[in-house]
Design a protein around this motif. Structure first.
Motif, PDB file in Angstrom:
ATOM      1  N   THR A  79     -16.678  -6.366  -9.113  1.00  0.00           N
ATOM      2  CA  THR A  79     -16.558  -4.998  -9.616  1.00  0.00           C
ATOM      3  C   THR A  79     -17.887  -4.414 -10.089  1.00  0.00           C
ATOM      4  N   ASP A  80     -18.994  -5.185  -9.994  1.00  0.00           N
ATOM      5  CA  ASP A  80     -20.299  -4.613 -10.352  1.00  0.00           C
ATOM      6  C   ASP A  80     -20.556  -3.375  -9.506  1.00  0.00           C
ATOM      7  N   GLY A  81     -20.955  -2.301 -10.173  1.00  0.00           N
ATOM      8  CA  GLY A  81     -21.230  -1.045  -9.476  1.00  0.00           C
ATOM      9  C   GLY A  81     -20.062  -0.094  -9.437  1.00  0.00           C
ATOM     10  N   THR A  82     -18.948  -0.462 -10.067  1.00  0.00           N
ATOM     11  CA  THR A  82     -17.783   0.421 -10.049  1.00  0.00           C
ATOM     12  C   THR A  82     -17.498   1.070 -11.398  1.00  0.00           C
ATOM     13  N   GLY A  83     -18.230   0.703 -12.449  1.00  0.00           N
ATOM     14  CA  GLY A  83     -17.963   1.230 -13.784  1.00  0.00           C
ATOM     15  C   GLY A  83     -18.707   2.518 -14.086  1.00  0.00           C
ATOM     16  N   GLY A  84     -18.195   3.243 -15.063  1.00  0.00           N
ATOM     17  CA  GLY A  84     -18.825   4.496 -15.465  1.00  0.00           C
ATOM     18  C   GLY A  84     -18.276   4.996 -16.781  1.00  0.00           C
ATOM     19  N   PRO A  85     -18.628   6.229 -17.134  1.00  0.00           N
ATOM     20  CA  PRO A  85     -18.259   6.760 -18.448  1.00  0.00           C
ATOM     21  C   PRO A  85     -16.862   7.382 -18.519  1.00  0.00           C
ATOM     22  N   GLY A  86     -16.173   7.501 -17.399  1.00  0.00           N
ATOM     23  CA  GLY A  86     -14.851   8.129 -17.411  1.00  0.00           C
ATOM     24  C   GLY A  86     -14.881   9.599 -17.051  1.00  0.00           C
ATOM     25  N   TYR A  87     -16.040  10.104 -16.676  1.00  0.00           N
ATOM     26  CA  TYR A  87     -16.164  11.473 -16.203  1.00  0.00           C
ATOM     27  C   TYR A  87     -17.228  11.524 -15.118  1.00  0.00           C
ATOM     28  N   LEU A  88     -17.208  12.584 -14.325  1.00  0.00           N
ATOM     29  CA  LEU A  88     -18.196  12.794 -13.262  1.00  0.00           C
ATOM     30  C   LEU A  88     -18.806  14.174 -13.412  1.00  0.00           C
ATOM     31  N   PHE A  89     -20.013  14.343 -12.865  1.00  0.00           N
ATOM     32  CA  PHE A  89     -20.643  15.657 -12.869  1.00  0.00           C
ATOM     33  C   PHE A  89     -21.386  15.864 -11.555  1.00  0.00           C
ATOM     34  N   ASP A  90     -21.708  17.118 -11.288  1.00  0.00           N
ATOM     35  CA  ASP A  90     -22.282  17.508 -10.003  1.00  0.00           C
ATOM     36  C   ASP A  90     -23.731  17.087  -9.836  1.00  0.00           C
ATOM     37  N   ASP A  91     -24.144  17.006  -8.579  1.00  0.00           N
ATOM     38  CA  ASP A  91     -25.528  16.731  -8.219  1.00  0.00           C
ATOM     39  C   ASP A  91     -26.416  17.903  -8.643  1.00  0.00           C
ATOM     40  N   GLU A  92     -27.683  17.606  -8.907  1.00  0.00           N
ATOM     41  CA  GLU A  92     -28.676  18.614  -9.265  1.00  0.00           C
ATOM     42  C   GLU A  92     -29.993  18.275  -8.582  1.00  0.00           C
ATOM     43  N   ASN A  93     -30.793  19.277  -8.284  1.00  0.00           N
ATOM     44  CA  ASN A  93     -32.178  19.093  -7.864  1.00  0.00           C
ATOM     45  C   ASN A  93     -32.317  18.122  -6.694  1.00  0.00           C
ATOM     46  N   LEU A  94     -31.411  18.228  -5.709  1.00  0.00           N
ATOM     47  CA  LEU A  94     -31.432  17.277  -4.606  1.00  0.00           C
ATOM     48  C   LEU A  94     -32.654  17.470  -3.731  1.00  0.00           C
ATOM     49  N   GLY A  95     -33.103  16.390  -3.192  1.00  0.00           N
ATOM     50  CA  GLY A  95     -34.248  16.416  -2.299  1.00  0.00           C
ATOM     51  C   GLY A  95     -34.751  15.011  -2.060  1.00  0.00           C
ATOM     52  N   PRO A  96     -35.385  14.789  -0.947  1.00  0.00           N
ATOM     53  CA  PRO A  96     -35.868  13.439  -0.637  1.00  0.00           C
ATOM     54  C   PRO A  96     -37.112  13.103  -1.457  1.00  0.00           C
ATOM     55  N   GLN A  97     -36.906  12.734  -2.702  1.00  0.00           N
ATOM     56  CA  GLN A  97     -38.008  12.520  -3.642  1.00  0.00           C
ATOM     57  C   GLN A  97     -37.968  11.136  -4.260  1.00  0.00           C
ATOM     58  N   TYR A  98     -37.571  10.141  -3.520  1.00  0.00           N
ATOM     59  CA  TYR A  98     -37.301   8.836  -4.117  1.00  0.00           C
ATOM     60  C   TYR A  98     -38.474   7.865  -3.984  1.00  0.00           C
ATOM     61  N   ARG A  99     -39.684   8.378  -4.211  1.00  0.00           N
ATOM     62  CA  ARG A  99     -40.881   7.538  -4.139  1.00  0.00           C
ATOM     63  C   ARG A  99     -40.930   6.575  -5.333  1.00  0.00           C
ATOM     64  N   ARG A 100     -41.895   5.708  -5.331  1.00  0.00           N
ATOM     65  CA  ARG A 100     -42.061   4.701  -6.382  1.00  0.00           C
ATOM     66  C   ARG A 100     -42.082   5.358  -7.770  1.00  0.00           C
ATOM     67  N   GLY A 101     -41.280   4.822  -8.674  1.00  0.00           N
ATOM     68  CA  GLY A 101     -41.232   5.300 -10.050  1.00  0.00           C
ATOM     69  C   GLY A 101     -40.184   6.361 -10.314  1.00  0.00           C
ATOM     70  N   VAL A 102     -39.613   6.951  -9.275  1.00  0.00           N
ATOM     71  CA  VAL A 102     -38.604   7.993  -9.472  1.00  0.00           C
ATOM     72  C   VAL A 102     -37.293   7.359  -9.942  1.00  0.00           C
ATOM     73  N   VAL A 103     -36.680   7.988 -10.934  1.00  0.00           N
ATOM     74  CA  VAL A 103     -35.398   7.550 -11.470  1.00  0.00           C
ATOM     75  C   VAL A 103     -34.360   8.565 -11.001  1.00  0.00           C
ATOM     76  N   PHE A 104     -33.291   8.067 -10.398  1.00  0.00           N
ATOM     77  CA  PHE A 104     -32.287   8.971  -9.837  1.00  0.00           C
ATOM     78  C   PHE A 104     -30.882   8.442 -10.074  1.00  0.00           C
ATOM     79  N   MET A 105     -29.914   9.347 -10.033  1.00  0.00           N
ATOM     80  CA  MET A 105     -28.519   8.971 -10.218  1.00  0.00           C
ATOM     81  C   MET A 105     -28.038   8.195  -9.004  1.00  0.00           C
ATOM     82  N   ALA A 106     -27.187   7.217  -9.249  1.00  0.00           N
ATOM     83  CA  ALA A 106     -26.622   6.397  -8.179  1.00  0.00           C
ATOM     84  C   ALA A 106     -25.167   6.792  -7.968  1.00  0.00           C
ATOM     85  N   GLN A 107     -24.818   6.935  -6.722  1.00  0.00           N
ATOM     86  CA  GLN A 107     -23.439   7.199  -6.329  1.00  0.00           C
ATOM     87  C   GLN A 107     -23.306   6.776  -4.876  1.00  0.00           C
ATOM     88  N   ALA A 108     -22.090   6.611  -4.413  1.00  0.00           N
ATOM     89  CA  ALA A 108     -21.898   6.275  -2.997  1.00  0.00           C
ATOM     90  C   ALA A 108     -22.526   7.391  -2.159  1.00  0.00           C
TER      91      ALA A 108
END
Length: 176
Positions: free
Chosen positions: A69-98
């Motif tokens: 079940t690792d990777g299936t837990g959360g806070p009990g609520y969801l929220f929308d994506d923001e500021n999307l873009g291919p910006q996942y270079r070294r050091g970038v912190v981003f939200m994880a979702q399927a």
């Protein structure tokens, strides 16, 4: 934002102007001590998964490569994506979702440790950049991966994760 861990502090410069919902959610969860004593449960490397990231934020994860079940837990609520873009270079912190589950952000996040993540689709909310502590992430990466016993890992929608051999325990998240 500072991730206080058993290996040292990881300091992240946030982007509140571009990701207000994400930052407000993290501030809310941090104030409730949601992240305290949680583990970074997934280490995906270019060799094992085709991407390079350390994933954290699942309050129920064991981070041992055995828990389905690792990777299936959360806070009990969801929220929308923001500021999307291919910006996942070294050091970038981003939200994880399927990858096919847009607008399903919760508490899980990832830290990119390579520039090779640029090929990821623009589907994950980038909300900060590591200013201090990439040496900690690099140490964890050098330590290697415990491969998930049931296989699949990041491509498995049912949970389970390749875990870092060097355990990363988040003792507290501080947002200032």
């Amino acid at each position: 934002m500072t991730l206080k861990t058993n290996l040292g502090n990881v300091v992240i410069d946030l982007t509140p102007g571009k990701t207000p919902c994400t930052i407000n959610s993290f501030a809310f969860l941090a104030a409730k001590h949601f992240f305290d004593d949680t583990v970074c449960f997934r280490l995906a490397t270019i060799q094992t998964n085709g991407v390079g990231l350390l994933q954290c934020g699942d309050p129920q994860a064991k981070g041992d490569g055995k828990n389905p079940t690792d990777g299936t837990g959360g806070p009990g609520y969801l929220f929308d994506d923001e500021n999307l873009g291919p910006q996942y270079r070294r050091g970038v912190v981003f939200m994880a979702q399927a990858g096919d589950a847009s607008n399903s952000n919760g508490s899980q996040f990832a830290i990119s440790f390579t520039d090779e993540n640029a090929q990821l689709p623009a589907a994950y909310t980038p909300f900060g950049v590591v200013r201090k502590g990439m040496d900690i992430i690099d140490e964890v990466v050098r330590g290697g991966v415990v491969e998930f016993v049931d296989g699949g890992d990041i491509t498995n929608d049912d949970g389970g994760a390749n875990a870092p051999k060097i355990r990363v325990l988040i003792t507290e998240v501080v947002i200032s």
